[in-house]
Design an enzyme around this catalytic site. Structure first.
Site, PDB file in Angstrom:
ATOM      1  N   TYR A  46       0.827  -1.204   0.000  1.00  0.00           N
ATOM      2  CA  TYR A  46       0.000   0.000   0.000  1.00  0.00           C
ATOM      3  C   TYR A  46       0.864   1.258   0.000  1.00  0.00           C
ATOM      4  O   TYR A  46       0.685   2.166  -0.826  1.00  0.00           O
ATOM      5  CB  TYR A  46      -0.915  -0.025   1.224  1.00  0.00           C
ATOM      6  CG  TYR A  46      -1.786   1.190   1.402  1.00  0.00           C
ATOM      7  CD1 TYR A  46      -2.771   1.504   0.469  1.00  0.00           C
ATOM      8  CD2 TYR A  46      -1.644   2.010   2.524  1.00  0.00           C
ATOM      9  CE1 TYR A  46      -3.585   2.620   0.648  1.00  0.00           C
ATOM     10  CE2 TYR A  46      -2.459   3.115   2.703  1.00  0.00           C
ATOM     11  CZ  TYR A  46      -3.430   3.413   1.764  1.00  0.00           C
ATOM     12  OH  TYR A  46      -4.223   4.509   1.939  1.00  0.00           O
TER      13      TYR A  46
ATOM     14  N   LYS B 102       1.262   4.161  -3.087  1.00  0.00           N
ATOM     15  CA  LYS B 102       0.853   5.545  -2.875  1.00  0.00           C
ATOM     16  C   LYS B 102       2.040   6.500  -3.000  1.00  0.00           C
ATOM     17  O   LYS B 102       1.889   7.645  -3.444  1.00  0.00           O
ATOM     18  CB  LYS B 102       0.194   5.693  -1.501  1.00  0.00           C
ATOM     19  CG  LYS B 102      -1.199   5.093  -1.411  1.00  0.00           C
ATOM     20  CD  LYS B 102      -2.204   5.896  -2.217  1.00  0.00           C
ATOM     21  CE  LYS B 102      -3.629   5.495  -1.892  1.00  0.00           C
ATOM     22  NZ  LYS B 102      -4.633   6.343  -2.573  1.00  0.00           N
TER      23      LYS B 102
END
Length: 254
Positions: A158, A162
């Site tokens: 994750y 990002k």
């Protein structure tokens, strides 16, 4: 559509995206295109029924065909696009680099990074032609993407996806003189995704309410300008409570 501000929000059927769509739709002189994999979701059907300025559109992250079709619908219906909020994202796995399956990295990068690129490429012509002269492309990012304020929370898939999306925000700012391009950390929010992460760390739920997150995110988008906002990574709100997830600055280091 003179006098109207036209928004496109991705991942708008739930969580932060839905909260943004609902809040913005309640403002005067707005048109909201609520992008979702399933635009017939009950949440969007109900929202559109009570707010005729809301238009659900099919938009799948990183899928060029659906992104192009959504922008074509915006062009046909509103004739302009002023603000894009790239909110759609996934956080489906928590683990360190050494044990996170490569498939999880691929899945997160597909949605969280390539999804942002495809979205901008599809929207850019209409967005950059915004009659405001200062169109906005806002990424809903995460503090977990920061390398300057790194904290070890075992979110390798994750966080890395990002962080790559954050780079795109910086590149868009540099490449487009009129575009206001910014990333925003929305807090660790009590949504399905946020609560799933909280449970992985032994917490009952994430600490930030959806309402507080939405208010903070919009405080960064509303009135954003090239000079004061573009190319920056903002915190939704400062917090100095001393928790691992608290960030006590308005801006976050990349």
């Amino acid at each position: 559509m003179s006098g109207k501000t036209v928004y496109l929000i991705t991942g708008a059927n739930r969580g932060i995206g839905y909260g943004l769509a609902k809040t913005i739709a309640a403002r005067p002189n707005t048109i909201v295109f609520a992008g979702a994999r399933d635009p017939t979701a009950q949440s969007l059907t109900d929202l559109a029924a009570t707010h005729p300025n809301v238009h659900p559109v099919k938009l799948i992250a990183a899928d060029k065909e659906s992104n192009d079709a959504a922008i074509a619908e915006i062009q046909k219906t509103a004739g302009q696009l002023d603000v894009v909020i790239a909110n759609a994202g996934i956080a489906n796995h928590f683990g360190p680099v050494g044990t996170t399956p490569v498939s999880q990295f691929k899945d997160h990068w597909e949605v969280n990074t390539l999804g942002v690129i495809v979205l901008f490429q599809s929207a850019q012509e209409l967005l950059l032609a915004s009659p405001t002269g200062a169109p906005i492309f806002a990424l809903i990012s995460t503090g977990a993407a920061s390398m300057g304020q790194f904290y070890n929370a075992a979110m390798s898939a994750y966080g890395s996806s990002k962080a790559a999306a954050n780079f795109i925000v910086k590149a868009l700012d540099a490449e487009n003189p009129k575009l206001v391009s910014l990333a925003i950390h929305p807090g660790w929010v009590a949504t399905d995704m946020g609560n799933g992460g909280a449970k992985a760390f032994g917490m009952e739920q994430a600490p930030v309410t959806v309402e507080d997150s939405i208010n903070g995110v919009l405080s960064r988008i509303d009135g954003a300008t090239k000079e004061k906002s573009s190319g920056k990574f903002f915190n939704f709100a400062r917090s100095s409570a001393g928790n691992m997830w608290d960030i006590d600055t308005d801006e976050i280091s990349w």
